[in-house]
Enzyme design. Structure first.
Site, PDB file in Angstrom:
ATOM      1  N   ARG A  70       0.821  -1.203   0.000  1.00 26.84           N
ATOM      2  CA  ARG A  70       0.000   0.000   0.000  1.00 26.84           C
ATOM      3  C   ARG A  70       0.864   1.265   0.000  1.00 26.84           C
ATOM      4  NH1 ARG A  70      -3.806  -1.724   4.779  1.00 26.84           N
ATOM      5  NH2 ARG A  70      -1.922  -2.893   5.252  1.00 26.84           N
ATOM      6  N   LYS A  84       5.689 -17.235  26.229  1.00 29.28           N
ATOM      7  CA  LYS A  84       6.645 -16.150  26.019  1.00 29.28           C
ATOM      8  C   LYS A  84       7.206 -15.737  27.372  1.00 29.28           C
ATOM      9  CE  LYS A  84       4.726 -14.456  21.714  1.00 29.28           C
ATOM     10  NZ  LYS A  84       5.761 -14.933  20.779  1.00 29.28           N
ATOM     11  N   HIS A 133       1.950 -24.634  15.145  1.00 32.34           N
ATOM     12  CA  HIS A 133       3.292 -25.193  15.275  1.00 32.34           C
ATOM     13  C   HIS A 133       3.349 -26.447  16.168  1.00 32.34           C
ATOM     14  CE1 HIS A 133       4.090 -21.534  13.305  1.00 32.34           C
ATOM     15  NE2 HIS A 133       4.296 -20.767  14.352  1.00 32.34           N
ATOM     16  N   LYS A 176       0.226 -17.533   7.956  1.00 37.82           N
ATOM     17  CA  LYS A 176      -0.638 -17.741   9.100  1.00 37.82           C
ATOM     18  C   LYS A 176      -1.113 -16.395   9.636  1.00 37.82           C
ATOM     19  CE  LYS A 176       0.833 -17.848  13.140  1.00 37.82           C
ATOM     20  NZ  LYS A 176       1.495 -17.803  14.454  1.00 37.82           N
ATOM     21  N   LYS A 193      11.646 -25.878   9.047  1.00 40.63           N
ATOM     22  CA  LYS A 193      12.853 -26.069   9.852  1.00 40.63           C
ATOM     23  C   LYS A 193      13.428 -27.458   9.579  1.00 40.63           C
ATOM     24  CE  LYS A 193      11.150 -23.208  13.697  1.00 40.63           C
ATOM     25  NZ  LYS A 193      12.011 -22.046  13.775  1.00 40.63           N
TER      26      LYS A 193
END
Ligand code: BG6
Length: 496
Positions: free
Chosen positions: A46, A345, A245, A153, A187
């Site tokens: 954009r 996290k 995942h 995703k 991976k």
């Protein structure tokens, strides 16, 4: 082997993913001589950048994000192949301009009409862009020209939205044109799970409920939510990590041997095993699903702030930054074997691993040892960091008495293969260009993941957590996650 000719069109070319992963991955493919001369990249965004400014931006990004120094010869090859089109994703004119540009690039570089569209945009645009591409006749395939689309995703927010999205894009595209990405499948260590299981005669015979006590899958991150609060608030750990995942890791670990390595054979087996996960009832959600949110704490001697104080996060946020589940897979191979999954996290370390604990010996021969002194036989597939595999077992401690100590057999990738660092996107882009969808998710794979997650999301949103934040940054998550295993007489493998 070099891929066939094609143009890659990146929607969201000014975004983070493009500069951090996609362009460095394409650079690495070019460096390894895997891209053909008949090749071009067209970024769409954009921002009203011109092609020249886009090129110098990419030049700068490559210096920052590519693993190796940018070689001038490679840049001379890449630069003329980079193009930019500024446009609004909702405006039909954008797609007319796109059609014209594709024709020009096709003539200039001889790409034979093949186009890979990469949707690196917010998911709210997925349907719109697909429909606009369809209306402009840009996704039409012929016997000698292919058109494929990679969807980043997240693919849906829950079961209903994933089904809707599949249906909407399915009106324009055939399933064989759709490549739903899960970057964990790019991976090396994740792909190695299949090679390890099905390329060695040693482990497969014991890969079942007769010999395995339970399986743990951990994806722990040290980082917090960083600058992604806006996205993460509406997502949380269950959607952001587990549905995709961790379920991919679970599927690769638990699936039956496919009849071949063809995309659909592998994806059939993944679907079967995901289908066999017993959905949690509302009561089970309360005991088998744990959620957490980090408060302030210390990571590597640095004070870090609570999730609720991160930018673009509500001070009363109920979003989970940690999730742990106990799941069972209701089939012959895995009857009675719990699968414990956790991710979060602001945990003490960055570690992703699959830890498989084998059963104890049936009776003890050594009088001075009690059963709880026995070494747990853990086979650990370490995905990151220090990628490798280790096997923990008991050995006799030298001396006159029979005492057992715990030892490790260790394989580290770094000691055996001198692979260059990759972004993980190389294989995925390459595979899409050659039309191999093995490492991409089929519509049913994605929906089955959501099917398991949605009842948990429903209970959690009906019962907002009252004790957030419930773990300090730098700890291994809430107490309830530890209890989830201790209740069953077990322990998380990596929680020092
Ligand atoms: C992404 C999530 O899909 O995966 C992020 O959106 C997460 O929240 C990331 O940090 C982890 O990926 P990796 O490759 O660093 O383990």
């Amino acid at each position: 082997e070099v891929t066939g000719p094609c143009i890659i069109v990146i929607f969201g070319a000014a975004g983070d993913l493009t500069k951090r992963k996609l362009i460095p991955a394409l650079h690495n493919l070019a460096q390894n001589k895997l891209l053909p001369d008949a090749f071009a990249i067209l970024g769409i965004g954009r921002t009203s950048t011109q092609t020249n400014a886009f090129r110098s931006q990419i030049h700068q990004d490559l210096q920052e994000f590519a693993a190796d120094a940018l070689e001038s010869e490679l840049w001379e090859w890449l630069e003329p192949r980079l193009h930019y089109l500024a446009g609004n994703f909702q405006a039909p004119e954008t797609y007319q301009q796109l059609a014209a540009q594709l024709q020009q690039l096709d003539q200039a570089f001889g790409t034979q009409g093949n186009v890979l569209f990469y949707f690196a945009t917010a998911p709210t645009f997925f349907t719109e862009i697909t429909q606009q591409l369809g209306a402009a006749g840009l996704v039409q395939e012929t016997s000698d020209q292919w058109r494929r689309i990679i969807f980043e995703k997240p693919f849906g927010q829950d079961l209903a939205s994933a089904q809707r999205l599949n249906q909407e894009i399915g009106q324009v595209l055939t399933e064989s044109q759709i490549y739903r990405i899960d970057h964990y499948l790019g991976k090396e260590t994740v792909q190695n799970i299949l090679v390890f299981r099905f390329g060695n005669g040693l482990f497969e015979p014991v890969w079942n409920h007769r010999y395995i006590d339970h399986i743990q899958i951990t994806v722990a991150e040290q980082v917090g939510v960083e600058s992604r609060g806006g996205y993460y608030e509406g997502s949380g750990a269950l959607r952001d990590m587990i549905q995709n995942h961790l379920f991919q890791l679970l599927a690769l670990t638990a699936m039956e041997p496919p009849v071949s390595f063809e995309a659909d054979a592998v994806r059939d087996e993944k679907s079967k095993v995901l289908k066999a996960i017993e959905p949690l009832t509302a009561e089970e959600v309360l005991t088998c699903a744990v959620r957490g949110q980090y408060g302030e704490g210390q990571i590597k001697d640095q004070s870090v702030s609570a999730y609720r104080l991160e930018s673009r996060v509500s001070p009363e946020s109920n979003t989970e930054t940690f999730a742990a589940l106990k799941l069972t897979i209701d089939n012959w191979r895995w009857a009675g074997v719990p699968f414990y999954l956790r991710t979060g996290k602001r945990l003490p370390e960055r570690v992703s691993e699959i830890a498989i604990q084998f059963k104890h010996v049936p009776s003890l021969l050594f009088r001075e040892t009690s059963i709880d002194q026995l070494t747990d036989n853990f086979l650990v597939l370490r995905l990151q960091p220090n990628e490798g595999i280790s096997l923990q077992f008991g050995a006799k401690v030298p001396g006159p008495k029979v005492r057992m100590g715990s030892v490790n057999m260790d394989f580290c990738y770094a000691n055996f293969f001198d692979a260059t660092p990759t972004t993980g996107y190389e294989t995925l882009l390459y595979d899409c260009m050659i039309g191999d969808a093995t490492l991409f998710q089929r519509s049913d794979n994605v929906e089955l993941g959501w099917q398991v997650i949605t009842p948990i999301l429903d209970v959690w949103s009906a019962l907002p957590s009252r004790d957030f934040p419930n773990y300090g940054a730098g700890s291994w998550g809430p107490q309830a996650a530890t209890d989830l295993l201790t209740r069953d007489g077990r322990q998380w493998h990596s929680s020092s």
